[in-house]
Design an enzyme around this catalytic site. Structure first.
Site, PDB file in Angstrom:
ATOM      1  N   GLU A 203     -18.514 -14.584 -34.607  1.00 35.95           N
ATOM      2  CA  GLU A 203     -18.494 -13.317 -33.763  1.00 35.95           C
ATOM      3  C   GLU A 203     -18.529 -12.276 -34.915  1.00 35.95           C
ATOM      4  O   GLU A 203     -17.376 -11.478 -34.691  1.00 35.95           O
ATOM      5  CB  GLU A 203     -17.327 -13.204 -32.651  1.00 35.95           C
ATOM      6  CG  GLU A 203     -17.789 -14.188 -31.769  1.00 35.95           C
ATOM      7  CD  GLU A 203     -17.052 -13.964 -30.289  1.00 35.95           C
ATOM      8  OE1 GLU A 203     -16.142 -12.965 -30.516  1.00 35.95           O
ATOM      9  OE2 GLU A 203     -17.022 -14.468 -29.401  1.00 35.95           O
ATOM     10  N   GLU A 392     -19.728 -20.922 -27.566  1.00 32.65           N
ATOM     11  CA  GLU A 392     -18.577 -20.623 -26.606  1.00 32.65           C
ATOM     12  C   GLU A 392     -18.978 -20.314 -25.336  1.00 32.65           C
ATOM     13  O   GLU A 392     -19.948 -19.512 -25.105  1.00 32.65           O
ATOM     14  CB  GLU A 392     -17.593 -19.445 -27.349  1.00 32.65           C
ATOM     15  CG  GLU A 392     -16.712 -19.970 -28.270  1.00 32.65           C
ATOM     16  CD  GLU A 392     -15.766 -19.014 -29.015  1.00 32.65           C
ATOM     17  OE1 GLU A 392     -15.549 -18.083 -27.968  1.00 32.65           O
ATOM     18  OE2 GLU A 392     -15.449 -18.685 -30.137  1.00 32.65           O
TER      19      GLU A 392
HETATM   20  C1  BG6 Z   1     -14.317 -15.174 -28.175  1.00 36.20           C
HETATM   21  C2  BG6 Z   1     -13.703 -15.674 -29.411  1.00 36.20           C
HETATM   22  O1  BG6 Z   1     -14.716 -13.679 -28.330  1.00 36.20           O
HETATM   23  O2  BG6 Z   1     -13.667 -14.976 -26.878  1.00 36.20           O
HETATM   24  C3  BG6 Z   1     -12.423 -16.407 -29.027  1.00 36.20           C
HETATM   25  O3  BG6 Z   1     -14.397 -16.342 -30.151  1.00 36.20           O
HETATM   26  C4  BG6 Z   1     -11.390 -15.569 -27.813  1.00 36.20           C
HETATM   27  O4  BG6 Z   1     -11.549 -16.570 -29.973  1.00 36.20           O
HETATM   28  C5  BG6 Z   1     -12.564 -15.514 -26.678  1.00 36.20           C
HETATM   29  O5  BG6 Z   1     -10.514 -16.544 -27.664  1.00 36.20           O
HETATM   30  C6  BG6 Z   1     -11.798 -14.991 -25.698  1.00 36.20           C
HETATM   31  O6  BG6 Z   1     -11.572 -13.551 -26.019  1.00 36.20           O
HETATM   32  P1  BG6 Z   1     -10.307 -12.515 -25.793  1.00 36.20           P
HETATM   33  O7  BG6 Z   1     -10.267 -11.529 -26.544  1.00 36.20           O
HETATM   34  O8  BG6 Z   1     -10.163 -12.431 -24.324  1.00 36.20           O
HETATM   35  O9  BG6 Z   1      -8.907 -13.346 -26.171  1.00 36.20           O
END
Ligand code: BG6
Length: 487
Positions: A203, A392
């Site tokens: 990201e 993801e």
């Molecule tokens: C993604 C990341 O952006 O979303 C993860 O790659 C992250 O590391 C996940 O845990 C959830 O994001 P957030 O900001 O709600 O913790």
């Protein structure tokens, strides 16, 4: 912290309306080869996995010679982490990795995405490696393979060695890019005898803007747009250098690609005009990272829009950045932009998102299952790729433990069921999505939210470190077993 939804409206070209953009879309159609399909489900050999990242789960930040990362420092700035917690202990995965790999196996996953903590392997980022740091990943990889699980390694999931921030300003300097290339070479040399798939940076779209633009992620800077654009360019350069390093130092056949939170564009209504407009939007709103990686050039519209703030670069940079990749990894959570055709500018217009749009237990996490259908479909067409992985996808939930000690996360199941149905729709049409990594295996340290947001299939009690499967773990096990979304 800015409002939650804008947290996810990444800098790039977000905010571009129909005005001022003019650039034709590629007319070349992708013709992905369709792999064999299991009756009514996902293709055979579809890769089912889960994901975590080093700082979010490992803990043990001062053990076995690990150096400090920018997150170790950032979490100590008062007010930066919502609940005042840190990743010092997190899930103690550094010590409990065997127990956690058993959880991956229980799900029936054949793949697990984890990241290497750069400051464990090189405490200062460069210089002398720390053999004990690498040893942890040797043990982790061996344990995964022993359990029949393919390790998918991410080189960078935001835990930059603090030393590189102190000495070079982190990603502000191309020195960091070069050093990242050396680190990638070292990891490839030592682990690709067993690790066959490598993601470069996780990201860029988030860590550049949040870390250097609006200061809500480490290192917490608020730099002018021109610098942010330059840093994004540097992150693309670092990606390219890592691709080259894996090719040069990894075992033959090691596959490598990005894992990007693609700025997700969806046709608001499925008409040929809107679909074409969404295609243009997807390319232009990802022009600063994915598109330059896949095509080797910044689009005219991107450069025009950035104007004097455009990144400075050479042709040699573009060559490195566009080093051929084996797959495109995309993190897909929410719809970012619903697009309609426009007769102005480049021909698209993002619609405003109504306040009443449904979301999960994070304000930014809107529920738009069709995102995971349209984005891979349009991406495969624009970038002519034959291998896309959902690196993801997942959702936060309230996840209360009920009196019987169980967690009935029917909301997460609703989210997953609908997203997976749309993903299956895509693969059934021949969209070349080859695998899916659910975020996350277990609740963990969710960056600025601390331990406040839970994304896991396994609930974690952070006082006792007890892991408990949520109902969604059974749901996902069933999906994997049937190789079908309608579980
Ligand atoms: C993604 C990341 O952006 O979303 C993860 O790659 C992250 O590391 C996940 O845990 C959830 O994001 P957030 O900001 O709600 O913790």
């Amino acid at each position: 912290m800015p409002d939650e939804v804008s947290r996810r409206q990444f800098a790039k070209l977000a905010g571009l309306s129909a005005a001022g953009m003019a650039s034709p879309v590629s007319s070349v159609e992708a013709k992905p080869a369709s792999p064999p399909r299991s009756a009514g489900g996902f293709p055979q050999n579809f890769v089912w996995g889960t994901a975590t990242s080093s700082y979010q789960v490992e803990g043990a930040v001062n053990e076995d010679g690990r150096g400090a990362s920018i997150w170790d420092k950032f979490v100590r700035i008062p007010g930066k982490i919502e609940d005042g917690t840190t990743g010092d202990h997190a899930n103690e995965h550094y010590h409990r990795y065997k127990e956690d790999i058993a959880l991956v196996r229980e799900l029936g996953c054949k793949a697990y995405r984890f990241s290497v903590a750069w400051p464990r392997v090189f405490p200062d980022g460069d210089g002398k490696p720390n053999p004990k740091g690498l040893d942890f990943y040797n043990r982790l990889v061996d344990e995964l393979l022993k359990n029949g699980i393919e390790p998918w390694l991410t080189l960078y999931h935001w835990d930059l060695p603090q030393s590189l921030q102190d000495r070079f300003g982190g990603w502000r300097s191309t020195e960091t890019c070069k050093i990242f290339g050396d680190y990638a070479a070292y990891v490839a040399e030592h682990l690709t005898d067993r690790v066959k798939n490598v993601f470069t940076l996780n990201e860029s779209g988030r860590f550049v803007y949040f870390g250097y633009g609006i200061g809500i992620d480490a290192p917490g800077l608020t730099l002018p747009q021109a610098e942010v654009n330059q840093i994004r360019h540097n992150s693309a350069l670092a990606h390219g250098l890592a691709v080259q390093a894996v090719r040069a130092h990894g075992r033959r056949g090691t596959r490598v690609g990005p894992a990007e939170n693609i700025d997700a564009c969806i046709p608001a209504i499925d008409t040929p005009e809107n679909v074409r407009a969404a295609e243009i939007a997807l390319r232009e709103l990802n022009a600063g990272y994915l598109n330059v990686i896949m095509t080797g050039r910044y689009t005219d519209a991107f450069l025009k829009y950035a104007g004097a703030d455009a990144p400075k670069y050479t042709e040699a940079d573009l060559k490195i950045i566009s080093s051929p990749v084996d797959f495109v990894g995309v993190n897909i959570y929410s719809p970012q932009h619903y697009i309609v055709a426009s007769d102005q500018g480049a021909g698209f217009m993002p619609l405003p998102i109504p306040k009443s749009f449904p979301h999960m237990n994070s304000d930014w996490l809107r529920v738009g299952p069709e995102t995971i259908y349209w984005v891979p479909k349009l991406a495969a067409k624009i970038w002519k790729t034959n291998a896309i992985y959902i690196s993801e996808n997942g959702a936060s939930g309230d996840d209360q433990v009920t009196q019987d000690g169980k967690i009935y996360d029917t909301d997460r199941i609703m989210y997953l069921r609908n997203y997976l149905a749309q993903l299956q729709r895509a693969t059934a049409e021949g969209v070349p999505v080859r695998g899916y990594f659910l975020w996350s295996l277990m609740d963990n340290f969710e960056w600025v939210y601390g331990l406040n947001k839970r994304f896991g299939l396994y609930h974690v009690n952070f006082d006792t470190q007890v892991r408990t499967p949520k109902l969604s773990a059974s749901f996902y096990r069933n999906v994997i077993a049937k190789n079908a979304a309608g579980a």
